[in-house]
Design a protein around this motif. Structure first.
Motif, short mmCIF file in Angstrom:
data_model
loop_
_atom_site.label_atom_id
_atom_site.label_comp_id
_atom_site.label_asym_id
_atom_site.label_seq_id
_atom_site.Cartn_x
_atom_site.Cartn_y
_atom_site.Cartn_z
N UNK A 61 9.48 -2.51 -1.74
CA UNK A 61 9.72 -1.14 -1.32
C UNK A 61 11.17 -0.72 -1.30
N UNK A 62 12.10 -1.59 -1.70
CA UNK A 62 13.51 -1.20 -1.67
C UNK A 62 13.89 -0.30 -2.85
N UNK A 63 13.20 -0.42 -3.98
CA UNK A 63 13.39 0.54 -5.07
C UNK A 63 12.64 1.82 -4.73
N UNK A 64 13.23 2.96 -5.05
CA UNK A 64 12.59 4.25 -4.80
C UNK A 64 11.83 4.67 -6.05
N UNK A 80 21.32 -1.46 0.29
CA UNK A 80 20.95 -1.69 1.68
C UNK A 80 20.61 -3.16 1.90
N UNK A 81 21.57 -4.02 1.62
CA UNK A 81 21.40 -5.47 1.80
C UNK A 81 22.51 -5.99 2.70
N UNK A 82 22.37 -7.25 3.11
CA UNK A 82 23.41 -7.86 3.93
C UNK A 82 24.71 -8.00 3.13
N UNK A 83 25.81 -8.12 3.85
CA UNK A 83 27.11 -8.27 3.19
C UNK A 83 27.12 -9.54 2.33
N UNK A 84 26.57 -10.63 2.85
CA UNK A 84 26.56 -11.88 2.09
C UNK A 84 25.79 -11.72 0.79
N UNK A 85 24.68 -11.02 0.85
CA UNK A 85 23.86 -10.84 -0.35
C UNK A 85 24.57 -9.96 -1.37
N UNK A 86 25.26 -8.93 -0.89
CA UNK A 86 25.97 -8.05 -1.80
C UNK A 86 27.16 -8.76 -2.46
N UNK A 87 27.87 -9.58 -1.68
CA UNK A 87 29.01 -10.32 -2.24
C UNK A 87 28.52 -11.31 -3.29
N UNK A 99 14.65 -2.84 3.46
CA UNK A 99 13.33 -3.47 3.52
C UNK A 99 12.74 -3.19 4.89
N UNK A 100 11.51 -2.65 4.91
CA UNK A 100 10.86 -2.28 6.16
C UNK A 100 9.95 -3.37 6.70
N UNK A 125 0.81 -1.23 0.00
CA UNK A 125 0.00 0.00 0.00
C UNK A 125 0.84 1.28 0.00
N UNK A 126 1.86 1.34 0.84
CA UNK A 126 2.72 2.52 0.88
C UNK A 126 3.45 2.71 -0.45
N UNK A 127 3.87 1.60 -1.06
CA UNK A 127 4.56 1.68 -2.34
C UNK A 127 3.63 2.22 -3.42
N UNK A 128 2.39 1.78 -3.42
CA UNK A 128 1.42 2.27 -4.41
C UNK A 128 1.25 3.78 -4.28
#
Length: 241
Positions: free
Chosen positions: A97-100, A129-136, A202-203, A21-24
């Motif tokens: 919601x991570x994309x602006x 804005x992700x975990x280090x493992x995910x970014x690697x 991610x909220x 809803x907030x994203x919409x």
């Protein structure tokens, strides 16, 4: 809507009752003043995502809500949205919601300014804005893919993209196609470009992907796209005589 839209924003969602809803509302604000439709595709969510979005339709007249009867994955949800879209230009965003959404109009402007052979302008996330493992894992996967497919993309995992609907519908469909759009657009003879975009924490909810799951799928996907590239023969234009 009184006029046909110029832009269709397509958002795939699965179990995103907290974020959708907030994203919409953010999308509606980001594209205010434009002829836009906002298409959320609920991929058979198990929570209240569909109901939460449906309740917003009176508040956001541009909002359309499509719903899969069976969970079919992000790529199929994007395709369902594009198939239903009425505009020639598509903007996609992830549903978490991570994309602006505020970055979306700039991608559209770059696409329209680039001429008809520019089929897509993709976002590349800065300060992820992700975990280090995910970014690697993402950096490694993007590097291997870019080297093998020569698609010029540093971040195909970014869900924020603007592209021409007609070009997208020319591409061969398969699950996870959303990660290979640059390579497939180039295969069809189009140009692709990229622009830096923001990235947010991610909220609510949780990621639907794991590093191991992505690795397993990416191996077969890469081989498939490499085969498609090897079987492409472009006529360099078509003339009617």
């Amino acid at each position: 809507m009184s006029q046909s839209p110029d832009i269709s924003v397509v958002v795939p969602v699965f179990d995103e009752e907290g974020a959708a809803p907030a994203l919409a509302r953010e999308i509606a604000a980001a594209f205010a003043g434009r002829q836009v439709e906002i298409i959320f595709v609920d991929d058979a969510s198990r929570d209240g995502t569909r109901a939460a979005l449906a309740a917003l339709k009176a508040e956001i007249p541009q909002l359309r809500v499509l719903s899969h009867r069976r969970n079919s994955g992000q790529s199929r949800a994007i395709r369902s949205g594009v198939m239903a879209a009425r505009a020639p230009v598509i903007v996609t965003l992830d549903g978490d919601g991570q994309n602006d959404p505020a970055d979306g109009p700039a991608l559209v402007e770059a696409l329209l300014a680039g001429g008809p052979d520019l089929a897509m302008v993709g976002g590349e996330r800065v300060r992820r804005q992700d975990s280090r493992a995910k970014k690697v894992a993402s950096r490694l996967g993007n590097g291997v893919r870019k080297r093998l497919l020569r698609d010029t993309a540093d971040d195909t995992g970014c869900g924020l993209k603007a592209f021409r609907r007609e070009a997208f519908l020319r591409l061969p469909y398969f699950d996870h196609i959303h990660r290979y759009l640059p390579a497939l657009m180039l295969r069809e003879g189009y140009r692709v470009e990229f622009r830096p975009v923001g990235h947010r924490h991610r909220q609510t909810g949780r990621s639907k992907y794991t590093n191991l799951g992505r690795l397993w799928a990416s191996a077969s996907d890469l081989l498939g796209v490499m085969w498609l590239q090897s079987r492409s023969r472009l006529p360099q234009g078509v003339d009617e005589v």
